[in-house]
Motif scaffolding. Structure first.
Motif, PDB file in Angstrom:
ATOM      1  N   MET A   7       0.869  -1.171   0.000  1.00 12.66           N
ATOM      2  CA  MET A   7       0.000   0.000   0.000  1.00 12.66           C
ATOM      3  C   MET A   7       0.915   1.233   0.000  1.00 12.66           C
ATOM      4  O   MET A   7       1.924   1.242   0.705  1.00 12.66           O
ATOM      5  CB  MET A   7      -0.888  -0.024   1.244  1.00 12.66           C
ATOM      6  CG  MET A   7      -1.787   1.182   1.400  1.00 12.66           C
ATOM      7  SD  MET A   7      -2.846   1.030   2.873  1.00 12.66           S
ATOM      8  CE  MET A   7      -4.140  -0.019   2.235  1.00 12.66           C
ATOM      9  N   ARG A  66       6.107   2.893   1.163  1.00 16.22           N
ATOM     10  CA  ARG A  66       5.521   1.648   0.669  1.00 16.22           C
ATOM     11  C   ARG A  66       5.362   0.725   1.872  1.00 16.22           C
ATOM     12  O   ARG A  66       6.343   0.359   2.519  1.00 16.22           O
ATOM     13  CB  ARG A  66       6.402   1.023  -0.409  1.00 16.22           C
ATOM     14  CG  ARG A  66       6.450   1.888  -1.672  1.00 16.22           C
ATOM     15  CD  ARG A  66       7.332   1.309  -2.751  1.00 16.22           C
ATOM     16  NE  ARG A  66       7.377   2.200  -3.908  1.00 16.22           N
ATOM     17  CZ  ARG A  66       8.149   2.000  -4.981  1.00 16.22           C
ATOM     18  NH1 ARG A  66       8.929   0.919  -5.036  1.00 16.22           N
ATOM     19  NH2 ARG A  66       8.132   2.848  -5.988  1.00 16.22           N
ATOM     20  N   LEU A  95      -8.826  -2.995   4.559  1.00 10.74           N
ATOM     21  CA  LEU A  95      -7.920  -2.102   3.817  1.00 10.74           C
ATOM     22  C   LEU A  95      -8.464  -0.675   3.791  1.00 10.74           C
ATOM     23  O   LEU A  95      -7.696   0.293   3.867  1.00 10.74           O
ATOM     24  CB  LEU A  95      -7.729  -2.626   2.392  1.00 10.74           C
ATOM     25  CG  LEU A  95      -6.844  -3.863   2.234  1.00 10.74           C
ATOM     26  CD1 LEU A  95      -6.878  -4.367   0.796  1.00 10.74           C
ATOM     27  CD2 LEU A  95      -5.416  -3.575   2.663  1.00 10.74           C
ATOM     28  N   LYS A 109      -6.544   2.545   5.210  1.00  9.25           N
ATOM     29  CA  LYS A 109      -6.411   3.748   4.376  1.00  9.25           C
ATOM     30  C   LYS A 109      -6.916   4.981   5.134  1.00  9.25           C
ATOM     31  O   LYS A 109      -6.241   6.024   5.173  1.00  9.25           O
ATOM     32  CB  LYS A 109      -7.206   3.552   3.085  1.00  9.25           C
ATOM     33  CG  LYS A 109      -7.326   4.795   2.197  1.00  9.25           C
ATOM     34  CD  LYS A 109      -8.166   4.474   0.972  1.00  9.25           C
ATOM     35  CE  LYS A 109      -8.546   5.733   0.214  1.00  9.25           C
ATOM     36  NZ  LYS A 109      -7.376   6.389  -0.414  1.00  9.25           N
ATOM     37  N   TYR A 129      -4.153   2.080  -3.046  1.00  7.63           N
ATOM     38  CA  TYR A 129      -3.880   0.659  -3.279  1.00  7.63           C
ATOM     39  C   TYR A 129      -4.797   0.182  -4.402  1.00  7.63           C
ATOM     40  O   TYR A 129      -5.795   0.829  -4.718  1.00  7.63           O
ATOM     41  CB  TYR A 129      -4.106  -0.177  -2.012  1.00  7.63           C
ATOM     42  CG  TYR A 129      -5.538  -0.227  -1.529  1.00  7.63           C
ATOM     43  CD1 TYR A 129      -6.391  -1.258  -1.920  1.00  7.63           C
ATOM     44  CD2 TYR A 129      -6.050   0.758  -0.690  1.00  7.63           C
ATOM     45  CE1 TYR A 129      -7.704  -1.312  -1.484  1.00  7.63           C
ATOM     46  CE2 TYR A 129      -7.362   0.708  -0.248  1.00  7.63           C
ATOM     47  CZ  TYR A 129      -8.185  -0.314  -0.656  1.00  7.63           C
ATOM     48  OH  TYR A 129      -9.489  -0.354  -0.230  1.00  7.63           O
ATOM     49  N   GLU A 184      -7.574  -1.641  -5.589  1.00  9.86           N
ATOM     50  CA  GLU A 184      -8.753  -2.283  -5.023  1.00  9.86           C
ATOM     51  C   GLU A 184      -9.188  -3.507  -5.839  1.00  9.86           C
ATOM     52  O   GLU A 184      -9.519  -4.545  -5.289  1.00  9.86           O
ATOM     53  CB  GLU A 184      -9.896  -1.272  -4.926  1.00  9.86           C
ATOM     54  CG  GLU A 184      -9.580  -0.096  -4.012  1.00  9.86           C
ATOM     55  CD  GLU A 184     -10.744   0.865  -3.894  1.00  9.86           C
ATOM     56  OE1 GLU A 184     -11.864   0.475  -4.271  1.00  9.86           O
ATOM     57  OE2 GLU A 184     -10.533   2.001  -3.425  1.00  9.86           O
TER      58      GLU A 184
END
Length: 293
Positions: free
Chosen positions: A50, A119, A132, A136, A150, A152
């Motif tokens: 991510m 990263r 996720l 985020k 990222y 998806e």
């Protein structure tokens, strides 16, 4: 020339040993595929990155503080205690972009529009869409982070395909196990067919069912144990050959689970030998004289 006497529990066992060894080998092979697949899935999930893009012109002090804050988050993957958090300066990101696209945007823009970034690798349990999104949102609330991105669609596709693979492998393993049980019952029953008259004779002289069954069960368990050991040896040889020809497979080895699987194969061999023999012997013990013929 006098015929040799039949011994209780002594019956042709070559076919039984071969069939049971082959069946256990196939089960072990499926088990090893499942273990390798699980390790591969974990590897893919834990190497998914991510990206957190940073605000421009952050000072070294703010960068250090931000790095420590992110590293302390529970969803950050740690390998040997080291958070998997990689800082990528915008100059390095620009070189990577140019190498991938073969286009030097700095020539017509006159500047580097990219941002410094982190990263980030996450633990496997956070590799699903809902979590996720939470990660985020949590990261974007931190002071100094501009945006978190990222892929998806990639995450959804990976999870969907992994589920399909597990369903297919589970169904195949269940069908294989059912076939093995039926096969072993029929094979042992046919092998014991030559002993049916001896079993009947012992019943007629007053031998108990337990006395008659005991030597058959002992032989069945011994055959199961031997078949399990042979299957384990074949699996280990096959695994070593695979690792020798594909060294990358060494990354996906799970020694503990593999040892448990191999031990389970031997135990399953003993159990199948015992249950199949018990069922077959009891069948002949319950037949009438007419049915024996």
């Amino acid at each position: 020339m006098a015929r040799s006497k039949k011994k209780v529990g002594a019956y042709p066992s070559g076919m039984i040993l071969f069939s049971l060894t082959l069946a256990l080998f196939l089960i072990g092979f499926c088990g090893m595929l499942a273990i390798q697949s699980k390790k591969l899935v974990t590897y893919i999930r834990e190497n998914y990155e991510m990206r957190a893009f940073l605000d421009k012109d952050l000072s070294e002090k703010k960068l250090t503080k931000l790095s420590k804050t992110i590293a302390e988050r529970p969803y950050i993957l740690k390998v040997n205690g080291t958070p998997q958090l990689n800082f990528v300066p915008k100059d390095v990101a620009a070189k990577e972009f140019i190498a991938e696209t073969k286009e030097d945007f700095s020539k017509f823009l006159g500047e580097n529009p990219l941002r410094d970034s982190y990263r980030i690798k996450l633990t496997e349990e956070y590799f699903e869409e809902a979590k996720l999104q939470q990660v985020k949102q949590d990261l974007e609330e931190l002071d100094g982070i501009f945006e978190v991105v990222y892929q998806e669609n990639l995450v959804d596709n990976i999870n969907r395909n992994i589920t399909k693979i597990y369903v297919v492998m589970s169904a195949f393993a269940l069908i294989l196990l059912l076939i093995i049980v039926v096969l072993m019952n029929n094979t042992i029953r046919l092998a014991l067919h030559s002993q049916r008259m001896l079993i009947r004779s012992m019943q007629l002289v007053g031998a108990t069912n337990g006395f008659i069954t005991r030597p058959f069960l002992g032989r069945g368990m011994w055959q199961g144990l031997l078949a399990g050991v042979i299957a384990v040896i074949l699996l280990l040889v096959g695994l070593q050959l695979a690792v020798h020809n594909l060294p990358e497979m060494a990354t996906f080895q799970d020694v503990e689970k593999t040892a448990m699987l191999l031990g389970g194969i031997v135990g399953l061999g003993v159990l199948v030998g015992f249950l199949s023999t018990f069922q077959a012997v009891n069948r002949y013990l319950g037949l009438t004289l007419d049915e024996l013929y």
